[in-house]
Motif scaffolding. Sequence first.
Motif, mmCIF file in Angstrom:
data_model
loop_
_atom_site.group_PDB
_atom_site.id
_atom_site.type_symbol
_atom_site.label_atom_id
_atom_site.label_comp_id
_atom_site.label_asym_id
_atom_site.label_seq_id
_atom_site.Cartn_x
_atom_site.Cartn_y
_atom_site.Cartn_z
ATOM 1 N N LYS A 73 38.736 -7.664 -6.181
ATOM 2 C CA LYS A 73 39.311 -8.538 -5.153
ATOM 3 C C LYS A 73 40.808 -8.740 -5.317
ATOM 4 O O LYS A 73 41.511 -8.966 -4.345
ATOM 5 C CB LYS A 73 38.633 -9.903 -5.190
ATOM 6 N N ASN A 74 41.296 -8.703 -6.541
ATOM 7 C CA ASN A 74 42.705 -8.986 -6.805
ATOM 8 C C ASN A 74 43.573 -7.723 -6.836
ATOM 9 O O ASN A 74 44.698 -7.765 -7.319
ATOM 10 C CB ASN A 74 42.845 -9.738 -8.129
ATOM 11 N N ALA A 75 43.065 -6.629 -6.313
ATOM 12 C CA ALA A 75 43.820 -5.375 -6.318
ATOM 13 C C ALA A 75 45.072 -5.512 -5.462
ATOM 14 O O ALA A 75 45.108 -6.279 -4.500
ATOM 15 C CB ALA A 75 42.953 -4.238 -5.797
ATOM 16 N N LYS A 76 46.099 -4.754 -5.830
ATOM 17 C CA LYS A 76 47.321 -4.739 -5.031
ATOM 18 C C LYS A 76 46.987 -4.311 -3.607
ATOM 19 O O LYS A 76 46.019 -3.584 -3.365
ATOM 20 C CB LYS A 76 48.340 -3.763 -5.629
ATOM 21 N N LYS A 77 47.812 -4.738 -2.677
ATOM 22 C CA LYS A 77 47.545 -4.518 -1.252
ATOM 23 C C LYS A 77 47.258 -3.054 -0.912
ATOM 24 O O LYS A 77 46.310 -2.739 -0.198
ATOM 25 C CB LYS A 77 48.736 -5.019 -0.434
ATOM 26 N N GLU A 78 48.055 -2.124 -1.422
ATOM 27 C CA GLU A 78 47.873 -0.713 -1.072
ATOM 28 C C GLU A 78 46.611 -0.093 -1.664
ATOM 29 O O GLU A 78 46.184 0.975 -1.255
ATOM 30 C CB GLU A 78 49.101 0.121 -1.454
ATOM 31 N N TYR A 79 45.979 -0.790 -2.640
ATOM 32 C CA TYR A 79 44.753 -0.273 -3.260
ATOM 33 C C TYR A 79 43.537 -1.139 -2.940
ATOM 34 O O TYR A 79 42.454 -0.885 -3.434
ATOM 35 C CB TYR A 79 44.920 -0.196 -4.780
ATOM 36 N N ALA A 80 43.704 -2.167 -2.135
ATOM 37 C CA ALA A 80 42.623 -3.126 -1.894
ATOM 38 C C ALA A 80 41.453 -2.521 -1.124
ATOM 39 O O ALA A 80 40.310 -2.742 -1.478
ATOM 40 C CB ALA A 80 43.156 -4.349 -1.168
ATOM 41 N N ASP A 81 41.699 -1.754 -0.090
ATOM 42 C CA ASP A 81 40.616 -1.264 0.768
ATOM 43 C C ASP A 81 40.046 0.071 0.297
ATOM 44 O O ASP A 81 38.856 0.252 0.220
ATOM 45 C CB ASP A 81 41.096 -1.135 2.206
ATOM 46 N N LYS A 82 40.886 1.007 -0.008
ATOM 47 C CA LYS A 82 40.485 2.359 -0.434
ATOM 48 C C LYS A 82 39.531 3.009 0.564
ATOM 49 O O LYS A 82 38.570 3.644 0.196
ATOM 50 C CB LYS A 82 39.869 2.334 -1.822
ATOM 51 N N TRP A 83 39.789 2.817 1.857
ATOM 52 C CA TRP A 83 39.016 3.445 2.928
ATOM 53 C C TRP A 83 37.527 3.140 2.821
ATOM 54 O O TRP A 83 36.685 3.981 3.079
ATOM 55 C CB TRP A 83 39.248 4.947 2.955
ATOM 56 N N GLY A 84 37.191 1.937 2.356
ATOM 57 C CA GLY A 84 35.793 1.528 2.285
ATOM 58 C C GLY A 84 35.038 2.068 1.084
ATOM 59 O O GLY A 84 33.808 2.050 1.068
ATOM 60 N N MET A 85 35.733 2.558 0.061
ATOM 61 C CA MET A 85 35.074 3.086 -1.127
ATOM 62 C C MET A 85 34.229 1.994 -1.784
ATOM 63 O O MET A 85 34.650 0.852 -1.917
ATOM 64 C CB MET A 85 36.133 3.598 -2.125
ATOM 65 N N ASP A 86 33.026 2.332 -2.194
ATOM 66 C CA ASP A 86 32.120 1.385 -2.835
ATOM 67 C C ASP A 86 32.532 1.213 -4.297
ATOM 68 O O ASP A 86 32.455 2.142 -5.089
ATOM 69 C CB ASP A 86 30.688 1.906 -2.739
ATOM 70 N N GLU A 87 32.972 0.011 -4.632
ATOM 71 C CA GLU A 87 33.400 -0.281 -6.003
ATOM 72 C C GLU A 87 32.355 -1.088 -6.765
ATOM 73 O O GLU A 87 32.651 -1.658 -7.802
ATOM 74 C CB GLU A 87 34.717 -1.056 -5.982
ATOM 75 N N SER A 88 31.135 -1.133 -6.258
ATOM 76 C CA SER A 88 30.124 -1.995 -6.857
ATOM 77 C C SER A 88 29.743 -1.569 -8.278
ATOM 78 O O SER A 88 29.202 -2.374 -9.030
ATOM 79 C CB SER A 88 28.884 -2.055 -5.970
ATOM 80 N N ILE A 89 30.018 -0.345 -8.665
ATOM 81 C CA ILE A 89 29.682 0.079 -10.027
ATOM 82 C C ILE A 89 30.717 -0.389 -11.047
ATOM 83 O O ILE A 89 30.470 -0.346 -12.238
ATOM 84 C CB ILE A 89 29.535 1.618 -10.124
ATOM 85 N N PHE A 90 31.877 -0.847 -10.564
ATOM 86 C CA PHE A 90 32.932 -1.307 -11.459
ATOM 87 C C PHE A 90 32.788 -2.798 -11.725
ATOM 88 O O PHE A 90 32.493 -3.564 -10.813
ATOM 89 C CB PHE A 90 34.314 -1.045 -10.849
ATOM 90 N N PRO A 91 33.035 -3.243 -12.963
ATOM 91 C CA PRO A 91 33.032 -4.684 -13.217
ATOM 92 C C PRO A 91 34.208 -5.349 -12.510
ATOM 93 O O PRO A 91 35.229 -4.707 -12.267
ATOM 94 C CB PRO A 91 33.173 -4.785 -14.744
ATOM 95 N N GLU A 92 34.063 -6.626 -12.192
ATOM 96 C CA GLU A 92 35.117 -7.358 -11.489
ATOM 97 C C GLU A 92 36.400 -7.398 -12.314
ATOM 98 O O GLU A 92 37.494 -7.326 -11.792
ATOM 99 C CB GLU A 92 34.641 -8.779 -11.176
ATOM 100 N N SER A 93 36.244 -7.528 -13.617
ATOM 101 C CA SER A 93 37.417 -7.566 -14.505
ATOM 102 C C SER A 93 37.014 -7.092 -15.897
ATOM 103 O O SER A 93 35.829 -6.991 -16.211
ATOM 104 C CB SER A 93 37.996 -8.975 -14.580
ATOM 105 N N ILE A 94 37.998 -6.798 -16.693
ATOM 106 C CA ILE A 94 37.767 -6.413 -18.086
ATOM 107 C C ILE A 94 37.697 -7.713 -18.897
ATOM 108 O O ILE A 94 38.644 -8.494 -18.895
ATOM 109 C CB ILE A 94 38.900 -5.509 -18.620
#
Length: 113
Positions: A62-83
Amino acid sequence: MKILKFKVQMKVILMITTTIISVFLIRLLLMGGLAKLLSFDSQRTEVYKDTDITHYQWYIGKNAKKEYADKWGMDESIFPESITDNMNGLDYKMVYYNPWDAQYLSYLVVEYD
């Protein structure tokens, strides 16, 4: 007769020019737009790579920089929210490449306690 002949010639020239421009615009649209028309050497396009795990939240979540926030709808559900502190980050990489449209590749390898 000369005036009539001149008018007919002008109409023919106008029709040919209109047809050529129409075909050009339709082809431009089908090829993917002006970017392809003005194509540049995609081999010279820089590939941006970041392997610093401390930059993880710049790209993922959710806190990704603006240019990387959407990523054309890429599913990021496999990534943890934070380290978190209970993760031992073994390997991380974010690759961004944009010759015509943005392309993203990310992976994260962590070891839990």
